[in-house]
Motif scaffolding. Structure first.
Motif, PDB file in Angstrom:
ATOM      1  N   SER A 260      21.950 -17.694  -8.586  1.00 41.89           N
ATOM      2  CA  SER A 260      22.434 -18.810  -7.756  1.00 41.89           C
ATOM      3  C   SER A 260      23.858 -18.536  -7.273  1.00 41.89           C
ATOM      4  O   SER A 260      24.183 -18.730  -6.098  1.00 41.89           O
TER       5      SER A 260
ATOM      6  N   SER B 214      27.193 -23.325  -5.540  1.00 37.74           N
ATOM      7  CA  SER B 214      25.782 -22.939  -5.732  1.00 37.74           C
ATOM      8  C   SER B 214      25.577 -22.435  -7.166  1.00 37.74           C
ATOM      9  O   SER B 214      24.839 -21.489  -7.380  1.00 37.74           O
TER      10      SER B 214
ATOM     11  N   THR C  88      22.682 -26.997  -3.775  1.00 33.37           N
ATOM     12  CA  THR C  88      23.418 -26.231  -2.766  1.00 33.37           C
ATOM     13  C   THR C  88      24.325 -27.235  -2.081  1.00 33.37           C
ATOM     14  O   THR C  88      23.833 -28.210  -1.500  1.00 33.37           O
ATOM     15  N   SER C  89      25.637 -27.004  -2.139  1.00 30.34           N
ATOM     16  CA  SER C  89      26.539 -28.006  -1.570  1.00 30.34           C
ATOM     17  C   SER C  89      27.634 -27.351  -0.745  1.00 30.34           C
ATOM     18  O   SER C  89      28.100 -26.256  -1.058  1.00 30.34           O
TER      19      SER C  89
ATOM     20  N   ASN D  19      18.688 -23.012   1.766  1.00 32.21           N
ATOM     21  CA  ASN D  19      19.512 -24.195   2.068  1.00 32.21           C
ATOM     22  C   ASN D  19      20.895 -23.869   2.608  1.00 32.21           C
ATOM     23  O   ASN D  19      21.492 -24.681   3.313  1.00 32.21           O
ATOM     24  N   ILE D  20      21.430 -22.716   2.237  1.00 31.36           N
ATOM     25  CA  ILE D  20      22.883 -22.538   2.409  1.00 31.36           C
ATOM     26  C   ILE D  20      23.342 -22.609   3.883  1.00 31.36           C
ATOM     27  O   ILE D  20      24.334 -23.287   4.182  1.00 31.36           O
TER      28      ILE D  20
ATOM     29  N   HIS E 285      18.495 -21.740  -2.811  1.00 32.13           N
ATOM     30  CA  HIS E 285      19.864 -21.646  -2.272  1.00 32.13           C
ATOM     31  C   HIS E 285      19.858 -20.839  -0.974  1.00 32.13           C
ATOM     32  O   HIS E 285      20.536 -21.193  -0.013  1.00 32.13           O
TER      33      HIS E 285
ATOM     34  N   TYR F 274      34.837 -20.779  -2.939  1.00 30.98           N
ATOM     35  CA  TYR F 274      33.464 -20.729  -3.458  1.00 30.98           C
ATOM     36  C   TYR F 274      33.467 -20.711  -4.980  1.00 30.98           C
ATOM     37  O   TYR F 274      34.464 -20.313  -5.603  1.00 30.98           O
TER      38      TYR F 274
ATOM     39  N   GLY G 200      25.836 -17.987  -3.149  1.00 27.98           N
ATOM     40  CA  GLY G 200      27.059 -18.632  -2.644  1.00 27.98           C
ATOM     41  C   GLY G 200      28.199 -17.661  -2.463  1.00 27.98           C
ATOM     42  O   GLY G 200      28.930 -17.725  -1.468  1.00 27.98           O
TER      43      GLY G 200
ATOM     44  N   SER H 186      17.619 -19.632  -7.016  1.00 32.19           N
ATOM     45  CA  SER H 186      18.318 -18.745  -6.069  1.00 32.19           C
ATOM     46  C   SER H 186      17.581 -18.670  -4.737  1.00 32.19           C
ATOM     47  O   SER H 186      18.205 -18.626  -3.681  1.00 32.19           O
TER      48      SER H 186
ATOM     49  N   GLN I  57      17.379 -29.579  -5.343  1.00 31.60           N
ATOM     50  CA  GLN I  57      16.143 -28.792  -5.357  1.00 31.60           C
ATOM     51  C   GLN I  57      15.086 -29.523  -6.186  1.00 31.60           C
ATOM     52  O   GLN I  57      15.085 -29.449  -7.411  1.00 31.60           O
TER      53      GLN I  57
END
Ligand code: KG4
Ligand code: ZN
Length: 335
Positions: free
Chosen positions: A87, A10, A15-16, A54-55, A51, A78, A91, A48, A33
């Protein structure tokens, strides 16, 4: 027993989450995004917030796509940095909580190291680079030449003194009215243009460092001057402008890498980061196969992704190299 690592990325605007089993990718999801397109660049506060939204769904989907239960995870890896602080905080906080909840180790990952170590992901059926190599990290935020002696023995020997290479593509693209991120659009348009039509001055920087701010300013002055004389200069010449700009950027990179090879005697060149899928760069190195052995990542591992984070997590897991939850996100985390 197989080792399952969950990677969470992130650092910027993607966001992955990804699950790897013994270094093989079981899932790798990226939520882009779109919001930043409106502003022509990443807006940190909006990134942020996105994120945060999405997270949870991205991590849940990555685990279910991998067809495992979250209790089978052996560790959470991470991105600790570098990147945008807000951001990174999303994460890192999420990863810390998840590692505590599942009672599994937490592993911190340097995003730039991950771009280079993405080449060791096991589903890349490409040849793996051998150590030592010169790592070339080229992205929206970085332009570095890294001397890589082993997985975690890395030293930055050259970097940009101002703008990053991807930032140069994006900002010059914005000047031409192209949408964000402009790098892939410039690359596409270049194929339709004449790269010799316009000549832009290249910076003179000693040693292995780079500078792109002069090129960016020169490009702006040039299109401003021409547009004053011809209203539709940019729209008529966009393909030629893109091709000439891309040629200049590729030449700057190529000259520095050639110099780095001469200085170090290392011919293995390993690319990483969003810009490493640029066809101008790939073609230039393919034309010079006798002088270099160049490695480009699989397309999905060029831009920001959590599979590369999980891969570093796996390499660190095997060394029992775990992190403390007391360590925070680090926007300027060095290689
Ligand atoms: O690694 P990345 O996804 O994010 C950062 O860590 O910055 O890189 C994104 C950058 C953007 O600047 C984007 O314009 C650039 O990679 N990029 C390209 C191409 N595809 C993505 N630049 C030039 N040519 C491309 N084909
Ligand atoms: Zn990146």
């Amino acid at each position: 027993m197989p080792t399952y690592i969950l990677g969470i990325e992130s650092s910027c605007d993607d966001t992955s989450a990804s699950v790897l089993c013994d270094g093989k990718v079981l899932s790798n999801l990226v939520a882009n995004q779109e919001i930043h397109k409106t502003y022509g660049g990443v807006v940190p506060e909006l990134a942020s917030r996105a994120h945060q939204q999405n997270i949870i769904p991205v991590v849940n989907q990555a685990i279910s796509l991998a067809n495992i239960d979250k209790n089978q995870l052996n560790a959470i890896a991470y991105t600790r940095g570098p990147g945008l602080l807000g951001s990174l905080l999303v994460g890192s906080s999420f990863s810390k909580s998840l590692s505590m909840g599942l009672r599994v180790p937490l592993i911190e990952v340097n995003h730039m190291q991950a771009h280079l170590l993405a080449h060791f992901i096991k589903d890349c059926n490409k040849k793996k680079p051998k150590f030592p190599f010169l790592g070339i990290t080229i992205s929206g935020g970085h332009t570095q030449i890294v001397l890589v002696k082993d997985y975690f023995e890395m030293q930055v020997i050259g970097e940009t003194l101002d703008d990053a290479i991807g930032e140069t593509f994006d900002k010059c693209g914005k000047m031409m009215g192209l949408s964000y991120p402009a790098g892939p659009i410039i690359d596409k348009n270049s194929k339709l243009g004449n790269s010799l039509k316009f000549v832009f001055t290249k910076p003179k920087v000693e040693g292995l460092n780079f500078s792109f701010s002069g090129l960016k300013t020169g490009f702006l002055r040039f299109i401003e001057k021409e547009s004053k004389m011809k209203d539709d200069f940019i729209s008529n010449e966009v393909n030629n402008l893109c091709a000439s700009l891309q040629k200049t950027i590729v030449d700057i990179l190529f000259e520095k890498i050639t110099y780095a090879v001469k200085e170090t005697g290392i011919k293995n060149i390993v690319f990483g980061g969003g810009v490493s899928c640029n066809t101008g760069i790939i073609n230039k190195f393919n034309e010079n196969k006798n002088d270099f052995k160049a490695f480009f990542p699989k397309f999905e591992y060029t831009t920001d992704n959590a599979a590369m984070i999980a891969m570093v997590g796996y390499l660190k897991y095997k060394k029992n190299d775990f992190s403390s939850i007391r360590k925070g996100a680090n926007a300027r985390y060095k290689i």
